[in-house]
Structure formats: structure tokens, C-alpha cells
Design a protein around this motif. Structure first.
Motif, PDB file in Angstrom:
ATOM      1  N   TYR A 534       0.702  -1.212   0.036  1.00  0.00           N
ATOM      2  CA  TYR A 534       0.190  -0.111   0.024  1.00  0.00           C
ATOM      3  C   TYR A 534       0.837   1.322   0.009  1.00  0.00           C
ATOM      4  O   TYR A 534       0.370   2.239   0.268  1.00  0.00           O
ATOM      5  N   THR A 535       2.122   1.146  -0.434  1.00  0.00           N
ATOM      6  CA  THR A 535       3.072   2.319  -0.650  1.00  0.00           C
ATOM      7  C   THR A 535       3.214   2.719  -2.061  1.00  0.00           C
ATOM      8  O   THR A 535       3.765   1.572  -2.733  1.00  0.00           O
ATOM      9  N   PRO A 536       3.174   3.660  -2.540  1.00  0.00           N
ATOM     10  CA  PRO A 536       3.349   3.984  -3.651  1.00  0.00           C
ATOM     11  C   PRO A 536       4.575   3.903  -4.288  1.00  0.00           C
ATOM     12  O   PRO A 536       5.550   3.650  -3.488  1.00  0.00           O
ATOM     13  N   GLU A 537       4.986   3.865  -5.554  1.00  0.00           N
ATOM     14  CA  GLU A 537       6.383   3.634  -6.121  1.00  0.00           C
ATOM     15  C   GLU A 537       7.175   4.848  -5.540  1.00  0.00           C
ATOM     16  O   GLU A 537       6.678   6.038  -5.451  1.00  0.00           O
ATOM     17  N   GLY A 538       8.486   4.496  -5.286  1.00  0.00           N
ATOM     18  CA  GLY A 538       9.332   5.495  -4.735  1.00  0.00           C
ATOM     19  C   GLY A 538       9.249   5.910  -3.252  1.00  0.00           C
ATOM     20  O   GLY A 538       9.866   6.814  -2.728  1.00  0.00           O
ATOM     21  N   MET A 553       9.444  -4.547  20.745  1.00  0.00           N
ATOM     22  CA  MET A 553       8.690  -3.616  20.101  1.00  0.00           C
ATOM     23  C   MET A 553       9.018  -3.631  18.761  1.00  0.00           C
ATOM     24  O   MET A 553      10.442  -3.325  18.445  1.00  0.00           O
ATOM     25  N   ILE A 554       8.284  -3.897  17.678  1.00  0.00           N
ATOM     26  CA  ILE A 554       8.734  -3.895  16.136  1.00  0.00           C
ATOM     27  C   ILE A 554       7.608  -2.912  15.582  1.00  0.00           C
ATOM     28  O   ILE A 554       6.583  -3.176  15.547  1.00  0.00           O
ATOM     29  N   GLU A 555       8.122  -1.889  14.718  1.00  0.00           N
ATOM     30  CA  GLU A 555       7.546  -0.895  14.327  1.00  0.00           C
ATOM     31  C   GLU A 555       7.687  -0.952  12.703  1.00  0.00           C
ATOM     32  O   GLU A 555       8.856  -1.161  12.234  1.00  0.00           O
ATOM     33  N   VAL A 556       6.376  -1.094  12.119  1.00  0.00           N
ATOM     34  CA  VAL A 556       6.444  -1.097  10.359  1.00  0.00           C
ATOM     35  C   VAL A 556       5.857   0.175  10.117  1.00  0.00           C
ATOM     36  O   VAL A 556       4.793   0.369  10.078  1.00  0.00           O
ATOM     37  N   SER A 557       6.743   0.983   9.555  1.00  0.00           N
ATOM     38  CA  SER A 557       6.101   2.388   9.206  1.00  0.00           C
ATOM     39  C   SER A 557       6.354   2.563   7.673  1.00  0.00           C
ATOM     40  O   SER A 557       7.297   2.231   6.936  1.00  0.00           O
ATOM     41  N   ASP A 558       5.440   3.154   7.031  1.00  0.00           N
ATOM     42  CA  ASP A 558       5.463   3.710   5.420  1.00  0.00           C
ATOM     43  C   ASP A 558       4.714   5.027   5.582  1.00  0.00           C
ATOM     44  O   ASP A 558       4.271   5.598   6.316  1.00  0.00           O
ATOM     45  N   ASN A 559       5.006   5.576   4.234  1.00  0.00           N
ATOM     46  CA  ASN A 559       4.464   6.972   3.976  1.00  0.00           C
ATOM     47  C   ASN A 559       3.491   6.318   2.835  1.00  0.00           C
ATOM     48  O   ASN A 559       3.628   7.286   1.731  1.00  0.00           O
ATOM     49  N   GLY A 560       2.819   5.555   2.953  1.00  0.00           N
ATOM     50  CA  GLY A 560       1.814   5.283   1.746  1.00  0.00           C
ATOM     51  C   GLY A 560       0.568   6.001   1.835  1.00  0.00           C
ATOM     52  O   GLY A 560       0.393   7.022   2.434  1.00  0.00           O
ATOM     53  N   ILE A 561      -0.617   5.325   1.359  1.00  0.00           N
ATOM     54  CA  ILE A 561      -1.951   6.019   1.302  1.00  0.00           C
ATOM     55  C   ILE A 561      -2.689   6.207   2.693  1.00  0.00           C
ATOM     56  O   ILE A 561      -3.634   6.934   2.832  1.00  0.00           O
ATOM     57  N   GLY A 562      -2.505   5.408   3.805  1.00  0.00           N
ATOM     58  CA  GLY A 562      -2.757   5.621   5.079  1.00  0.00           C
ATOM     59  C   GLY A 562      -4.288   5.072   5.138  1.00  0.00           C
ATOM     60  O   GLY A 562      -4.732   4.397   4.292  1.00  0.00           O
ATOM     61  N   ILE A 563      -4.923   5.252   6.183  1.00  0.00           N
ATOM     62  CA  ILE A 563      -6.052   4.449   6.712  1.00  0.00           C
ATOM     63  C   ILE A 563      -7.072   5.516   7.405  1.00  0.00           C
ATOM     64  O   ILE A 563      -6.361   6.291   8.233  1.00  0.00           O
ATOM     65  N   LYS A 564      -7.984   5.295   7.098  1.00  0.00           N
ATOM     66  CA  LYS A 564      -9.258   6.347   7.598  1.00  0.00           C
ATOM     67  C   LYS A 564      -9.539   6.045   9.092  1.00  0.00           C
ATOM     68  O   LYS A 564      -9.365   4.905   9.525  1.00  0.00           O
ATOM     69  N   PRO A 565      -9.634   7.281   9.882  1.00  0.00           N
ATOM     70  CA  PRO A 565      -9.690   7.005  11.489  1.00  0.00           C
ATOM     71  C   PRO A 565     -10.853   5.786  11.861  1.00  0.00           C
ATOM     72  O   PRO A 565     -10.745   5.257  12.646  1.00  0.00           O
ATOM     73  N   ILE A 607      -1.016  -5.890  18.568  1.00  0.00           N
ATOM     74  CA  ILE A 607      -0.581  -5.221  17.183  1.00  0.00           C
ATOM     75  C   ILE A 607      -1.587  -3.845  17.536  1.00  0.00           C
ATOM     76  O   ILE A 607      -3.006  -3.967  17.466  1.00  0.00           O
ATOM     77  N   THR A 608      -0.938  -2.655  17.413  1.00  0.00           N
ATOM     78  CA  THR A 608      -1.693  -1.338  17.280  1.00  0.00           C
ATOM     79  C   THR A 608      -1.350  -0.600  15.992  1.00  0.00           C
ATOM     80  O   THR A 608      -0.310  -0.984  15.516  1.00  0.00           O
ATOM     81  N   VAL A 609      -2.246   0.240  15.716  1.00  0.00           N
ATOM     82  CA  VAL A 609      -1.840   0.947  14.348  1.00  0.00           C
ATOM     83  C   VAL A 609      -2.040   2.544  14.558  1.00  0.00           C
ATOM     84  O   VAL A 609      -3.198   3.031  15.488  1.00  0.00           O
ATOM     85  N   LYS A 615      -0.561  10.111   4.402  1.00  0.00           N
ATOM     86  CA  LYS A 615       0.910  10.406   4.966  1.00  0.00           C
ATOM     87  C   LYS A 615       1.478   9.135   5.341  1.00  0.00           C
ATOM     88  O   LYS A 615       2.601   9.076   5.882  1.00  0.00           O
ATOM     89  N   GLY A 616       0.704   7.913   5.556  1.00  0.00           N
ATOM     90  CA  GLY A 616       1.234   6.783   5.938  1.00  0.00           C
ATOM     91  C   GLY A 616       0.723   6.181   7.287  1.00  0.00           C
ATOM     92  O   GLY A 616      -0.144   6.756   8.043  1.00  0.00           O
ATOM     93  N   SER A 617       1.376   5.018   7.571  1.00  0.00           N
ATOM     94  CA  SER A 617       0.793   4.388   8.707  1.00  0.00           C
ATOM     95  C   SER A 617       1.984   3.643   9.553  1.00  0.00           C
ATOM     96  O   SER A 617       3.080   3.442   8.841  1.00  0.00           O
ATOM     97  N   THR A 618       1.684   3.297  10.733  1.00  0.00           N
ATOM     98  CA  THR A 618       2.907   2.619  11.625  1.00  0.00           C
ATOM     99  C   THR A 618       1.812   1.698  12.366  1.00  0.00           C
ATOM    100  O   THR A 618       1.022   1.890  13.150  1.00  0.00           O
ATOM    101  N   PHE A 619       2.309   0.578  12.144  1.00  0.00           N
ATOM    102  CA  PHE A 619       2.039  -0.785  13.111  1.00  0.00           C
ATOM    103  C   PHE A 619       2.858  -1.046  13.842  1.00  0.00           C
ATOM    104  O   PHE A 619       4.194  -1.186  13.698  1.00  0.00           O
TER     105      PHE A 619
END
Length: 636
Positions: A534-538, A553-565, A607-609, A615-619
Motif C-alpha cells: 500500500y505504499t506507492p512507487e518511490g 517492539m517492532i514498528e513497521v512504518s510507511d509513507n503510503g496511502i494511510g487508513i481512515k480513522p 498489534i496497534t496502528v 501520510k502513511g501508517s505505523t503498525f
């Protein structure tokens, strides 16, 4: 199925030894086709063996007879020439002709004798070179040739006519052993024929087995049901495993519908009694019980007007309960089909119970509700003509749609790695021996895709285990650095294909975990895979590990499309797919995050998010650690 039910079944229908072995060795329903399958396999095997033996016998006999006839004809052809030489007393020429004949035919021996047994010529030298033939002799009136075969040896005898003197005898012997491998084409033909017949038999058995397993299981369930007493029959004891095929699914749906039908019948009977109590007593405890039902109930008179309705019916129809009494049902319902059905039953035009489902959505943005209306006649002295039972089946339909969507997505998920593997296998077969680099690349892709396929199947099996309540985790030591290395290796190529910067940040020392390594790896694969998906190219994806207060603690962060609240918790539900239109073309089964959270919670973590649209998501995955030791030590 309860233990008592099983015991009663065993006592009432004792199984024979053969039946017991069959039921023990095969899955439920397979015992019905096991005997047929074994019979077919035995027949095919017997046919192949018999065909091979018969072909061997006939082929050997044909070749032996052909060799025997050929030797007899050759002896008959050589005899006249030898007779001419003997007629001129030229024993040397006769010996020479016989030796040439023996070499040409590959004979072990060739001998010419007189009727009295005197040897005239012999390829083994057992003759008198200075022998003088008599002027005339008698005996050996044989005409033509004879031949025999015994003990891997041919023997032929021919008459040698010596003009003016009499007949001599030519005896020849030739060794011969049947060599099956010398006739490889025939043997290959036998093998191919046998393989084709066996394959056809196996395919037939496979098709019969797949089709009959469910039917056999249904037959067993019906036999079991017939042995139970009234009141003991339960749908749960008759359900079949869904992997038995479409017949099993249809059977389970019939059982579910039967349970719902029984429930509705009991409900309607109870409601009818309550209605009589409500109308007779004018309220009190009967009215309270009537209003306490979670199904909506409406009683109509013979003109289609509401005599009584409970609170649930008013809620489902979005009406004021006090205003419903006395109104025609058509004024309260927004569904013309249901109105027509209710009026037909109330006025006596229809005398059978019927059900309809209708979708209720007031506005395009409102959530859709699916209601089931069951209308049945109830002719009573108090004027009641029909009853309408209203049930909210929205969740059932959502579950059905989710399950259908999951099947479609899962099929696509399975097809993708299989297609990739097939293409690279074809390239490996065509160019693998020519180019070592191509071979290495193909093997690497095949290894990666096979592991991906294994993870997909493992996810599906885990969902089935969760549904059945049998999902468990092991408590072994988990080598986190090794798992971390595999994770980085598995996603390096996928990130590179989308030009995504994928980075892994490790702590100074790794904690020692106890748990199920495969399931923890599956959870991390789902988190990292989703981040890349779910992260665009680049874009950028960061996987960061740290330890704090004996918690990994393991964080997986991206600057992809994000998730609605409003979807932050929904993404952890099984089969849920975000409503964001941007992911419509992205494949996914909707079980990854639900499965990952289930696995982590079974290990005592969570697991929380956190996410922002565009702007992206962090799990954040947390797992309790039992001890901490140096990373270098574990890696070694």
C-alpha cells in the motif's frame, strides 16, 4: 456430537471388522468409495500385469517359432548342395559347404551321417577324412525337414539326397536364448500401455472419490440421524467438513436452514401464544414478554390491518409503535413485494408460509440493512389472520459477501505465484542449461514464490483453525536475528520492483523469545507485506526493532496511502477490505491483519496502528521477552 450420541450409535449399529478398518483408515465419507477405489486399482493392476505376461509369452513364442522355421528352411536349402558333392565322392567340398553354412547361420554344430550312423562330415571334426562312401545304401526315406526347440537350443534335421546312391541325413543345432531387453520397443509399448491404463484408472478413481466423499458422508449422517431418538437430533452433529466439496457445503446450508426454520417455527408458536395473551389480557407480563423479543412481530387481521406489533418491529420499520396499531400494512412497509405477500396471506388468497428478503437503505450514505420477512397464516377466533416475523440478517449477508470475496481474492492470490512459477519453470527448462545466471535467477524466483505460496496456504489454514477454535501456538525458543534476516531477504526484491526504500533497524541486543517461530514470522510478513503493497512507487518503508522493559517492539512504518480513522480497528476484522477506492485494484484476502493480531495476542502481545490519510501508517507489534542476550551471539 456428544459422547452419549456416539455410544448409542455404536451400540445400535455394530460395525464388522472390515467396515471398522475402512472407517478408521479413511476420512468421513471416503469409506463409501474406498472399496470401489481399491477394486478398480486392483483390476487395473491385474490388467497391466496380465497384459505384460501375455505379451511376453506370445512375443517369445512367436520369435521362437520364427527362428525354428528359419533354421529348418536353411537346413533344407543347404542339403541339395551337399548331396551333389557327395554324389561325386567329393567329401572335401561337402565339408566346406557345411562349414560355410554353419558360419552363416551361427550354428553350434552341423553333421552329415549315413542311415547306419556313419559320420560323413562334421563341423566339430568328428568324422573320418579318408572315408570312402559306399556305392549305394538304403534307409532314411525321410522327405523334407523337421525342427525342434528345447533347453534353449534349436535342432533341425534335413534329408540330403545323393543321386544314384541313397539319402544322407543333415543334423544341425543352434543355441538361442530369449532376450526381453533386446526387444525394447515391445517392452516400452507394454509399459506405456500399462501406464496409460493405470493413469486412466487413477483419474477415474480420483473423480469418483472427490464426487462421492461428500455423498458418502451425507449417507453416514442420515444413517446416524435415523438411529437417534426424537429430541436428540442436532445439526452440529450432522455437519460435514467444508473441504469435502460443494455437496458438503450444500448439505451444511440445508442443516443451517433447517435450524433457522425450526427456530422460526418455535418463535412463531410462542409469539402466537403471546399475542393471544396480549390481546386477551390487554397488557401485563404478556405484553412485556412480547416486546422483549428481538425479532419483530406484527399480527394482521383479515383486512391487512395491524392488530398488534412489538417494539422490535417498530424499530426495524423505523415507525412509532403506538401509531402502528390499526394501520394497513401497506402504509407501514416500503417494500411492495412484502406488502403483496402479507395481504394475500391475510385475506386468504395464500395459505402457505413464505419468506422474502429486502434491503433497507434510507440514503446513499446510510448503512444498508437486510431484513427477512416471514409471513404465515394464523386463522383464530379473535380475528387474527396473518403474522409477520421480521429478522435482521444483515450480518449473515455481510458474512456471505465477505466469504465470497475472500474466496475470489484467495483464488487470485494463489494464481499469482503459481503463474510466476510456471513461467520461470518454462524458462529454466529452455535456457537453464545454457546460461548459469538464468538458471540461478529462475531457481531464486521459484524458491521465493514457493515460500510465498506456502505462506498463503498457511494463512488460509490458520483462519480455518481460528474458526474451529483449534488454533494453537508452540512455546519454542525463537531466534529473532535469523527471522529478521529472512524477513529482509524475502522483501528485498519486492521493494526493489516498486523502487521503495526498505530499511531494517536492529537493536544493540536482541531479546530471547519463546513462542511459535513460524506464526511470528507469518505475522511480521503480513505487516511488512502490507506496508510495501500500500505504499506507492518511490516511497519508504522502515522496519524498526527495539526492546524496552523486557518487551520486544517492532514498528513497521510507511509513507503510503494511510487508513481512515473510522477504519483503524476494522482492518483487524476477518475479510474486511477498506472502502478506499485506491486499493480496489490491489489484491488482498482481508485475513492478514486479523491473523497477525490473533497470533501476537496468543503470545501475550498485541498489534496497534496509527495512521493519517495520504501520510502513511505505523503498525506497532509488541511481544513479551523472557531474556536479553547479545545479537552477535545469537547470529553466530
Amino acid at each position: 456430537m456428544s459422547k452419549s450420541s456416539k455410544d448409542s450409535r455404536t451400540q445400535s449399529a455394530p460395525l464388522g471388522a472390515a467396515s471398522w478398518v475402512t472407517n478408521w483408515a479413511f476420512a468421513r465419507g471416503e469409506s463409501v468409495v474406498a472399496t470401489a477405489g481399491m477394486f478398480i486399482t486392483g483390476m487395473v493392476a491385474a490388467t497391466v500385469v496380465g497384459a505384460g505376461a501375455w505379451t511376453y509369452y506370445t512375443h517369445r513364442k512367436t520369435l521362437t517359432e520364427a527362428q525354428q522355421d528359419a533354421l529348418a528352411q536353411a537346413a533344407g536349402s543347404a542339403a541339395p548342395g551337399i548331396g551333389v558333392a557327395l554324389a561325386h565322392d567329393d567329401l572335401t567340398t561337402a565339408q566346406s559347404l557345411m562349414e560355410q553354412f554353419a558360419r552363416a547361420q551361427g550354428l553350434e554344430s552341423a553333421t552329415v551321417t549315413l542311415p547306419n550312423g556313419t559320420v560323413i562330415a562334421d563341423t566339430r571334426g568328428k568324422h573320418d577324412a579318408n572315408l570312402k562312401l559306399p556305392e549305394k545304401w538304403t534307409g532314411n526315406e525321410q522327405v523334407g525337414t523337421t525342427s525342434t526347440y528345447a533347453d534353449d537350443q534349436f535342432t533341425a534335421r534335413a534329408c540330403v539326397p545323393v543321386s544314384g546312391r541313397g539319402n544322407a541325413i543333415l543334423d544341425v543345432t543352434k543355441a538361442y536364448t530369449y532376450q526381453p531387453l533386446a526387444h525394447l520397443r515391445t517392452q516400452i509399448g507394454i509399459g506405456v500401455t500399462g501406464a496409460v491404463v493405470l493413469s486412466m484408472g487413477l483419474v477415474m478413481y480420483r473423480r469418483m472419490r472427490l464426487r462421492m466423499r461428500a455423498l458418502g458422508a451425507i449417507q453416514e449422517s442420515l444413517r446416524f440421524a435415523s438411529e437417534l431418538e426424537d429430541g436428540q437430533l442436532s445439526a452440529s452433529g450432522l455437519r460435514l467438513a467444508e473441504d469435502l466439496g460443494s455437496e458438503a457445503l450444500a448439505w451444511n446450508r440445508l442443516l443451517d436452514e433447517r435450524e433457522r426454520q425450526n427456530h422460526r417455527t418455535a418463535l412463531e408458536s410462542a409469539a402466537e401464544r403471546l399475542t393471544a395473551g396480549v390481546t386477551a389480557a390487554g397488557g401485563g407480563d404478556y405484553a412485556a414478554a412480547f416486546d422483549g423479543l428481538w425479532q419483530g412481530l406484527i399480527v394482521l387481521d383479515d383486512e391487512g390491518k395491524v392488530r398488534v406489533a412489538n417494539g422490535a418491529a417498530a424499530v426495524f420499520l423505523k415507525r412509532n409503535k403506538g401509531e402502528m396499531t390499526g394501520k394497513e400494512i401497506g402504509a407501514l412497509l416500503r417494500f411492495s413485494d412484502v406488502t403483496t405477500l402479507a395481504m394475500n396471506v391475510a385475506t386468504g388468497k395464500a395459505r402457505q408460509r413464505a419468506s422474502l428478503e429486502a434491503s433497507d437503505q434510507m440514503t446513499p450514505d446510510a448503512e444498508k440493512t437486510v431484513l427477512r420477512f416471514t409471513v404465515r397464516p394464523m386463522r383464530r377466533e379473535d380475528g387474527s389472520a396473518a403474522m409477520i416475523v421480521i429478522e435482521d440478517v444483515t450480518q449473515q449477508r455481510v458474512a456471505d459477501e465477505s466469504r465470497n470475496g475472500f474466496v475470489a481474492q484467495a483464488t487470485h492470490e494463489l494464481r499469482t505465484p503459481l503463474t510466476t512459477m510456471r513461467l520461470y519453470l518454462e524458462q529454466l527448462v529452455e535456457d537453464g542449461d545454457k546460461d548459469p545466471l538464468v538458471k540461478a535467477r529462475c531457481l531464486n524466483v521459484l524458491n521465493s514464490e514457493s515460500r510465498r505460496l506456502e505462506r498463503i496456504v498457511s494463512d488460509m489454514l490458520s483462519v480455518s483453525e481460528i474458526e474451529a477454535g483449534t488454533f494453537k501456538v508452540r512455546g519454542d525458543d525463537v531466534n529473532i536475528p535469523e527471522l529478521w534476516s529472512h524477513l529482509e531477504e524475502d522483501f528485498k526484491a519486492q521493494a526493489a520492483d516498486k523502487e521503495i526504500t526498505l530499511s531494517f533497524e536492529t537493536p544493540p541486543k536482541w531479546p530471547l523469545l519463546k513462542g511459535d517461530r513460524d506464526k511470528i514470522e507469518m505475522a511480521l510478513h503480513n505487516l511488512v507485506g502490507n506496508a510495501i503493497k500500500y505504499t506507492p512507487e518511490g516511497g519508504n518503508v522502515v522496519v524498526r526493532a527495539s526492546e524496552e522493559n523486557a518487551v520486544l517492539m517492532i514498528e513497521v512504518s510507511d509513507n503510503g496511502i494511510g487508513i481512515k480513522p473510522d477504519e483503524l480497528e476494522l482492518v483487524f476484522e476477518k475479510f474486511y477490505r477498506s472502502k478506499d477506492k485506491r486499493i480496489a485494484s490491489i489484491t488482498g484476502s482481508g485475513i492478514g491483519l486479523a491473523l497477525a493480531r490473533q497470533v501476537v495476542r496468543l503470545h501475550g502481545g498485541d498489534i496497534t496502528v496509527k495512521s493519517q490519510i495520504d501520510k502513511g501508517s505505523t503498525f506497532m507489534l509488541t511481544l513479551p521477552a523472557s531474556a536479553s542476550i547479545g545479537a552477535a551471539k545469537l547470529a553466530a
